[in-house]
Structure formats: C-alpha cells, structure tokens
Motif scaffolding. Structure first.
Motif: not given
Length: 157
Positions: A41-42, A46, A51
């Motif tokens: 997600l990072e 995000h 995240a």
C-alpha cells in the motif's frame, strides 16, 4: 471474551476442524483474498502511517464477510444489515457517512450478541489461528480500542 468469539475460537482450533460434520465450514481464509500488505500500500502511494490501517480494515472486512455467513454470527449480520439500512441509504437523501467510515464502525463499534461483542473482538480472539502477524494484530487492537463518532462543534469561541 464473549460467548460468540469463544465458541468460534474453539471451532477454529486444529483439533476441532477435523472432527464432526460441518466443522470445516467454520474455517476463515484471509490469505485466499490476496490482500495488499502495508508495504504494498505504501508503494502505491499511501502514507506509511495510514497504510497499516488500510491493510487492517481489509483483513477485518474479509473476516467479517466470511464470519457473518456462519450461524453463530447471525446477530452481527442482522445488526449490520439494520444499521446499513438506517445509516447508508441508497438515497435520497444520501448519507453523510462515507462507506469507509461506516465499515470501520460496523467492524469495531457495532456490538452484537448476548455479550455485546464486536467483530474486532472476534478477529482478535482468533488472530493466531488466522496466522496474522504481530504488527497486524497490534493495528487491529488499536482499531478495536478506538471509537467512531460524529462530533458537532457548537461554539467557535
């Protein structure tokens, strides 16, 4: 821990899974959904602070979706369905709540059953059986300890 989570945890143990008719129906499989990790997600952009919470909400949502089909969780299903009808109507009027906000509330604040459990309580109770890592359990515990609410500022002075 409440009766629903405790009974479900017993059904999740390796010895219980293999015994008796219908025991395998109580298996929750989070891994089959190929959910993105916090690191993924990072990498998608995000925030590193945000995240882990997105990843935890995804895990809790999959758990709740699968668990709510089981007879023991019918009080949750009924309560969530009634709340969705009330707070997330198709409109008009449209709800001021976002889907994400409602989902977090339904997972971690909506109490059900004879012991007023939350789905967050239940997932934390079986986190080991689900194979959740320590960081995920820590984030889920933070969400379970939090409270969603709507606040109105009446005085600007």
């Amino acid at each position: 821990m409440g009766r629903i989570a405790t009974r479900f945890a017993k059904d999740m143990t390796p010895t219980a899974r293999g015994r008796g008719r219908g025991r395998r129906r109580r298996r929750i499989d989070i891994d089959a959904h190929d959910l993105p990790s916090s690191a993924e997600l990072e990498a998608q952009g995000h925030s590193p602070v945000f995240a882990p919470f997105v990843a935890a909400q995804n895990v809790a949502s999959v758990f709740a979706e699968q668990a709510s089909r089981l007879p023991a969780f019918s009080p949750y299903y009924d309560a969530a369905l009634a709340a969705e009808d009330e707070y997330m109507p198709g409109g008009p009027p449209l709800s001021p709540l976002s889907t994400s906000y409602f989902t977090l509330w339904a997972l971690f604040d909506l109490r059900f059953g004879p012991d007023d459990e939350t789905m967050g309580d239940c997932i934390l109770h079986v986190a080991g059986e689900l194979g959740l890592d320590g960081r995920m359990v820590e984030v889920l515990a933070c969400l379970a300890a939090s409270r969603m609410g709507v606040f109105v500022v009446e005085d600007h002075a």
